[in-house]
Design a protein around this motif. Sequence first.
Motif, PDB file in Angstrom:
ATOM      1  N   PRO A 127       0.824  -1.216   0.000  1.00  0.00           N
ATOM      2  CA  PRO A 127       0.000   0.000   0.000  1.00  0.00           C
ATOM      3  C   PRO A 127       0.850   1.255   0.000  1.00  0.00           C
ATOM      4  O   PRO A 127       1.785   1.390   0.794  1.00  0.00           O
ATOM      5  CB  PRO A 127      -0.802  -0.123   1.300  1.00  0.00           C
ATOM      6  N   GLY A 128       0.552   2.162  -0.922  1.00  0.00           N
ATOM      7  CA  GLY A 128       1.264   3.424  -0.982  1.00  0.00           C
ATOM      8  C   GLY A 128       2.646   3.350  -1.593  1.00  0.00           C
ATOM      9  O   GLY A 128       3.374   4.351  -1.602  1.00  0.00           O
ATOM     10  N   LYS A 129       3.023   2.188  -2.107  1.00  0.00           N
ATOM     11  CA  LYS A 129       4.354   2.031  -2.695  1.00  0.00           C
ATOM     12  C   LYS A 129       4.251   1.587  -4.144  1.00  0.00           C
ATOM     13  O   LYS A 129       3.216   1.100  -4.590  1.00  0.00           O
ATOM     14  CB  LYS A 129       5.168   1.026  -1.885  1.00  0.00           C
ATOM     15  N   GLU A 130       5.353   1.727  -4.855  1.00  0.00           N
ATOM     16  CA  GLU A 130       5.383   1.292  -6.243  1.00  0.00           C
ATOM     17  C   GLU A 130       5.588  -0.225  -6.314  1.00  0.00           C
ATOM     18  O   GLU A 130       6.108  -0.846  -5.385  1.00  0.00           O
ATOM     19  CB  GLU A 130       6.515   1.999  -6.987  1.00  0.00           C
ATOM     20  N   ARG A 131       5.172  -0.789  -7.440  1.00  0.00           N
ATOM     21  CA  ARG A 131       5.391  -2.213  -7.657  1.00  0.00           C
ATOM     22  C   ARG A 131       6.890  -2.470  -7.751  1.00  0.00           C
ATOM     23  O   ARG A 131       7.631  -1.710  -8.395  1.00  0.00           O
ATOM     24  CB  ARG A 131       4.701  -2.658  -8.944  1.00  0.00           C
ATOM     25  N   ALA A 161       1.903  -7.450   0.937  1.00  0.00           N
ATOM     26  CA  ALA A 161       1.709  -6.785  -0.352  1.00  0.00           C
ATOM     27  C   ALA A 161       0.776  -7.622  -1.217  1.00  0.00           C
ATOM     28  O   ALA A 161       0.432  -8.758  -0.853  1.00  0.00           O
ATOM     29  CB  ALA A 161       3.046  -6.616  -1.072  1.00  0.00           C
ATOM     30  N   ILE A 162       0.408  -7.058  -2.339  1.00  0.00           N
ATOM     31  CA  ILE A 162      -0.239  -7.852  -3.385  1.00  0.00           C
ATOM     32  C   ILE A 162       0.874  -8.377  -4.283  1.00  0.00           C
ATOM     33  O   ILE A 162       1.722  -7.601  -4.746  1.00  0.00           O
ATOM     34  CB  ILE A 162      -1.241  -7.011  -4.194  1.00  0.00           C
ATOM     35  N   GLN A 169      -3.271 -11.335  -2.549  1.00  0.00           N
ATOM     36  CA  GLN A 169      -2.884 -10.591  -1.354  1.00  0.00           C
ATOM     37  C   GLN A 169      -2.172 -11.495  -0.358  1.00  0.00           C
ATOM     38  O   GLN A 169      -2.655 -12.580  -0.027  1.00  0.00           O
ATOM     39  CB  GLN A 169      -4.135  -9.992  -0.686  1.00  0.00           C
ATOM     40  N   VAL A 170      -1.037 -11.018   0.121  1.00  0.00           N
ATOM     41  CA  VAL A 170      -0.308 -11.701   1.191  1.00  0.00           C
ATOM     42  C   VAL A 170      -0.205 -10.728   2.364  1.00  0.00           C
ATOM     43  O   VAL A 170       0.271  -9.597   2.202  1.00  0.00           O
ATOM     44  CB  VAL A 170       1.094 -12.132   0.740  1.00  0.00           C
ATOM     45  N   THR A 171      -0.666 -11.171   3.508  1.00  0.00           N
ATOM     46  CA  THR A 171      -0.587 -10.367   4.723  1.00  0.00           C
ATOM     47  C   THR A 171       0.181 -11.153   5.772  1.00  0.00           C
ATOM     48  O   THR A 171      -0.187 -12.281   6.106  1.00  0.00           O
ATOM     49  CB  THR A 171      -1.988 -10.022   5.255  1.00  0.00           C
TER      50      THR A 171
END
Length: 116
Positions: free
Chosen positions: A41-45, A92-93, A111-113
């Motif tokens: 979230p909020g970051k680039e791939r 991240a996803i 999605q991995v949490t």
Amino acid sequence: QVQLVESGGGLVQAGGSLRLSCAASGRTFSSYDMGWYRQAPGKEREFVAAISWSGGSTYYADSVKGRFTISRDNAKNTVYLQMNSPKPKDTAIYYCNVGVGVLDYWGQGTQVTVSS
């Protein structure tokens, strides 16, 4: 039409393990290098890992080296990402990727949490 479908994501505790899969269809992918990327979230791939068409060469981001393992089964047109000892910062996803000629193909992501 090329399709990539990721699966295997979910909630995992830090220090546990998880295996992601990417099933490819539409072409014979045994001729192509494939890779995994992720976006928090909020970051680039960002790049995570890649594997050559034969599986003989693998590449990893420094942040996952020694913890994640990429592999492939060309008979099943499937690429895997084994995540060992994941950390909360790995949340991240995760996306599967393949480049075919000048075109880049992506899956829908999984999605991995990672909980602490």
